[in-house]
Design a protein around this motif. Structure first.
Motif, short mmCIF file in Angstrom:
data_model
loop_
_atom_site.label_atom_id
_atom_site.label_comp_id
_atom_site.label_asym_id
_atom_site.label_seq_id
_atom_site.Cartn_x
_atom_site.Cartn_y
_atom_site.Cartn_z
N UNK A 118 -16.01 13.66 -19.27
CA UNK A 118 -16.21 14.51 -20.44
C UNK A 118 -16.07 15.99 -20.06
N UNK A 119 -15.68 16.79 -21.04
CA UNK A 119 -15.50 18.23 -20.84
C UNK A 119 -16.88 18.89 -20.86
N UNK A 120 -17.30 19.42 -19.72
CA UNK A 120 -18.62 20.04 -19.63
C UNK A 120 -18.50 21.55 -19.70
N UNK A 121 -19.60 22.20 -20.03
CA UNK A 121 -19.63 23.67 -20.09
C UNK A 121 -19.31 24.23 -18.71
N UNK A 122 -18.53 25.30 -18.70
CA UNK A 122 -18.19 25.95 -17.45
C UNK A 122 -17.15 25.22 -16.64
N UNK A 123 -16.21 24.53 -17.31
CA UNK A 123 -15.22 23.74 -16.60
C UNK A 123 -13.87 24.45 -16.47
N UNK A 124 -13.83 25.76 -16.71
CA UNK A 124 -12.56 26.48 -16.59
C UNK A 124 -11.99 26.38 -15.18
N UNK A 125 -12.88 26.43 -14.19
CA UNK A 125 -12.41 26.33 -12.80
C UNK A 125 -11.79 24.97 -12.53
N UNK A 126 -12.29 23.94 -13.20
CA UNK A 126 -11.73 22.61 -13.04
C UNK A 126 -10.28 22.59 -13.52
N UNK A 127 -10.01 23.21 -14.66
CA UNK A 127 -8.65 23.27 -15.19
C UNK A 127 -7.71 24.00 -14.26
N UNK A 128 -8.17 25.07 -13.66
CA UNK A 128 -7.32 25.84 -12.73
C UNK A 128 -7.01 25.02 -11.49
N UNK A 129 -8.02 24.35 -10.95
CA UNK A 129 -7.80 23.52 -9.75
C UNK A 129 -6.90 22.33 -10.08
N UNK A 130 -7.07 21.75 -11.26
CA UNK A 130 -6.21 20.64 -11.66
C UNK A 130 -4.76 21.06 -11.74
N UNK A 131 -4.51 22.25 -12.27
CA UNK A 131 -3.15 22.76 -12.35
C UNK A 131 -2.56 22.94 -10.95
N UNK A 132 -3.36 23.46 -10.02
CA UNK A 132 -2.90 23.65 -8.65
C UNK A 132 -2.56 22.31 -8.00
N UNK A 133 -3.41 21.31 -8.21
CA UNK A 133 -3.16 19.98 -7.64
C UNK A 133 -1.86 19.39 -8.19
N UNK A 134 -1.62 19.57 -9.49
CA UNK A 134 -0.40 19.05 -10.09
C UNK A 134 0.83 19.72 -9.52
N UNK A 135 0.75 21.02 -9.26
CA UNK A 135 1.87 21.75 -8.66
C UNK A 135 2.15 21.22 -7.25
N UNK A 136 1.09 20.98 -6.49
CA UNK A 136 1.25 20.44 -5.13
C UNK A 136 1.90 19.07 -5.17
N UNK A 137 1.46 18.22 -6.10
CA UNK A 137 2.03 16.88 -6.21
C UNK A 137 3.53 16.95 -6.50
N UNK A 138 3.91 17.82 -7.43
CA UNK A 138 5.33 17.99 -7.77
C UNK A 138 6.12 18.46 -6.56
N UNK A 139 5.55 19.38 -5.79
CA UNK A 139 6.24 19.94 -4.63
C UNK A 139 6.41 18.91 -3.51
N UNK A 140 5.50 17.93 -3.44
CA UNK A 140 5.55 16.94 -2.37
C UNK A 140 6.60 15.86 -2.59
N UNK A 141 7.03 15.65 -3.82
CA UNK A 141 7.91 14.53 -4.14
C UNK A 141 9.19 14.48 -3.32
N UNK A 142 9.86 15.62 -3.04
CA UNK A 142 11.10 15.53 -2.24
C UNK A 142 10.88 14.97 -0.84
N UNK A 143 9.68 15.19 -0.27
CA UNK A 143 9.42 14.71 1.10
C UNK A 143 8.52 13.47 1.11
N UNK A 144 7.82 13.23 0.03
CA UNK A 144 6.96 12.06 -0.11
C UNK A 144 7.23 11.44 -1.49
N UNK A 145 8.27 10.62 -1.61
CA UNK A 145 8.70 10.12 -2.92
C UNK A 145 7.66 9.31 -3.68
#
Length: 362
Positions: free
Chosen positions: A322-349
């Motif tokens: 569930x979306x809890x109060x003060x979860x803005x940092x969670x959204x930022x970290x989630x975005x960073x994790x998604x970017x890392x996952x996308x970047x890894x695909x060429x070397x880790x399919x």
């Protein structure tokens, strides 16, 4: 080989044997609860010590499965507000090319994927369409982001979508020229599809639907294989109802991807009690091939990665998604994790959050 049969324990059942090879499993996770919709119960997962297949145990009995999907289940939300009882007409995906985007789409769909209803009667259409089809970002846009779920067209072919939910995907496929049929465990979702789009939807599981042999040219399963009690039996039934050279396209969460490795028991795609099976690239490939299919293409991709990282982070921090109060940092970290996952695909399919397989009946 005789597969171990579930043992009945109250409303749940224990499944100790692997549904792919019959080997006894060992405990992977235990004492898990529903972190998304608060369905009552305590659940766990086992992993096959031989092939690595993962399954929910204890799990709901067959007659209890529909109760695991509340009306609020997100996959069953209508794509647009639906006035009742007046059906909502499906807005056409394609109108005569009046702008560059529609022109490019029509050229790619007609010349590279056989959707002849979009063919342009000009001499340069064929070479330009085939050239555009070599540019992956353009192809992805032309196929509405569906990737292999928008396969080459089969004139007069019928598409069955298993786990169709409210029918949004089937409405797109019908606009592309397919005859369409849906199947879903939820009567609520089926009613949305019928009312909003006029799509015929059967309620239940595939093994109980009794479609006749060779009825379909295309069977799709977008995040539904993980919901069925016996995935191998389900895929064998898909094989039976497909015509020769018919195509199966399925997607499912990746139990060997970056997200599952980072979050382990907090991974949102564990989703007890709805996800009864979880697949790695190897176990999904094995299951599809054991059903008789020839795999043409397989890949992992980061679809919905940011969304799922955010929910997994919430589970890890608070025990639910569930979306809890003060979860803005969670959204930022989630975005960073998604970017890392996308970047890894060429070397880790196989790093992607989702697995996709396209296979044909041989």
């Amino acid at each position: 080989m005789t597969l171990a049969q579930p043992q009945q324990i109250g409303r749940n059942e224990i499944v100790s044997g692997c549904r792919l090879c019959g080997t006894q499993g060992h405990r992977l996770y235990h004492d898990l609860t529903d972190r998304l919709y608060d369905v009552a119960g305590s659940y766990g997962f086992q992993r096959c010590s031989s092939c690595g297949f993962i399954w929910l145990s204890p799990r709901p009995q067959r007659e209890e499965l529909a109760q695991c999907y509340p009306v609020s289940y997100e996959a069953h939300e209508p794509p647009v507000p639906v006035p009742v009882p007046v059906p909502v007409p499906v807005p056409p995906i394609y109108r005569k090319a009046s702008n560059l985007r529609n022109l490019l789409r029509s050229l790619i769909l007609s010349e590279a994927y056989g959707y002849s209803r979009f063919r342009q009667n000009v001499w340069w259409a064929a070479p330009v369409g085939k050239l555009l089809a070599k540019i992956p970002p353009l192809v992805a846009k032309a196929r509405f982001g569906y990737d292999d779920l928008c396969p080459p067209f089969v004139p007069g072919g019928t598409c069955l979508d298993i786990g169709c939910g409210p029918g949004h995907y089937l409405a797109h496929m019908r606009e592309l020229g397919w005859d369409v049929v849906g199947l879903d465990l939820s009567s609520h979702a089926a009613e949305i599809a019928r009312t909003a789009y006029g799509i015929h939807v059967e309620v239940g599981i595939l093994e109980e639907a009794k479609f006749h042999d060779g009825r379909f040219a295309l069977v799709t399963m977008s995040h539904s294989l993980e919901h069925v009690p016996d995935p191998l039996a389900n895929l064998k039934e898909c094989y039976r109802i497909l015509r020769p050279r018919g195509r199966l396209v399925l997607t499912t969460p990746n139990a060997a991807g970056l997200m599952s490795r980072l979050f382990r028991e907090h991974w949102v795609s564990l989703d007890p009690p709805r996800h009864l099976s979880l697949f790695t690239p190897a176990t999904l490939r094995r299951c599809v091939e054991l059903a008789g299919f020839q795999i043409e293409r397989e890949r992992s991709r980061p679809r919905l990665a940011r969304f799922d990282y955010e929910k997994s982070l919430r589970i890890a921090r608070t025990g639910d998604a569930k979306d809890h109060v003060g979860s803005n940092a969670v959204g930022t970290l989630a975005h960073l994790c998604a970017v890392v996952e996308q970047a890894l695909l060429p070397v880790w399919p196989s790093a992607g959050n989702e697995l996709m397989i396209s296979a044909v009946k041989v």
